[in-house]
Every structure is written in C-alpha cells, then in structure tokens.
Scaffold this motif. Structure first.
Motif, short mmCIF file in Angstrom:
data_model
loop_
_atom_site.label_atom_id
_atom_site.label_comp_id
_atom_site.label_asym_id
_atom_site.label_seq_id
_atom_site.Cartn_x
_atom_site.Cartn_y
_atom_site.Cartn_z
N ALA A 175 0.86 -1.18 0.00
CA ALA A 175 0.00 0.00 0.00
C ALA A 175 0.89 1.22 0.00
N LEU A 232 -2.31 -2.80 9.61
CA LEU A 232 -2.28 -2.71 8.15
C LEU A 232 -1.01 -3.34 7.60
N THR A 235 -7.13 0.43 5.64
CA THR A 235 -6.80 1.72 5.03
C THR A 235 -7.89 2.74 5.35
#
Length: 114
Positions: free
Chosen positions: A11, A81, A97
């Motif tokens: 990410a 995460l 997120t």
C-alpha cells in the motif's frame, strides 16, 4: 512466485499532495511546526509521524496530551495494516486503510483546534 518475478502486496499513497489537503492542520503540526522530518509524506508516514511527534514530545506538551490517545490508535491501525499486507491479506488491508484514514480524520479534528 517465480524465481525472478515476485508478487507483492503493498500500500502506498498515490498523491502525497492529497495528504496535506485532507489533513492540513495535522501535516502542518508534525511536518512544519514540529522537528520530525521524513522524505515521504504519505498517509502511512503521517500516522507514523504523529505517533513519533507525540511519543518523543517533538511538539508542545499540551498538544501531545490532546493527540496522544488518537495517535496511538492510528499507529496501532497502521501496524495492523502492515501486518495484513505482510500476511497477504489484501481484503483486511483494504478495511484498515479506511480505518487509518478515519483515525487521521479524528486527529485532524483535534489539531484544527490548536
């Protein structure tokens, strides 16, 4: 995964300018007013910077007191995460997120009052 071609689950912030637009008070506090400096200024870096600024008292103590609980929550969400990405769990990472952005929204609400 192949021997040469690797698969990664990751990410990152697509446009770092959007971070300062969405969380202007928070980014100003930790990246302009504080002494915490980082070359990358994305969503995950902001969560890390707020936690560091509070933990190391790089910002005014009264501001630390106002931010520290939510900063810890954001940092915990960030760690979850990262763990979900490392464990190849993209669906969980996607949920986190949104949770991280919500955490930063709450921190922005606090920082905007300074």
């Amino acid at each position: 995964m192949g021997g040469i071609l690797q698969v990664r689950v990751s990410a990152w912030t697509f446009d770092e300018k959007e971070v300062s637009k969405r969380w202007p008070s928070l980014t100003s506090l930790v990246w302009e007013d504080g002494t915490f400096i980082t070359p990358a200024r994305g969503v995950m870096e902001l969560a890390e910077a707020v936690q560091t600024a509070c933990h190391a008292e790089l910002i005014d103590k009264k501001k630390v007191e106002a931010l520290e609980d939510k900063a810890k929550t954001a940092h915990d969400t960030l760690q979850k995460l990262r763990a979900s990405l490392a464990d190849w769990q993209p669906q969980e990472a996607d949920k986190l997120t949104y949770a991280l952005e919500d955490n930063l929204d709450a921190l922005e609400d606090i920082a905007a009052k300074f």
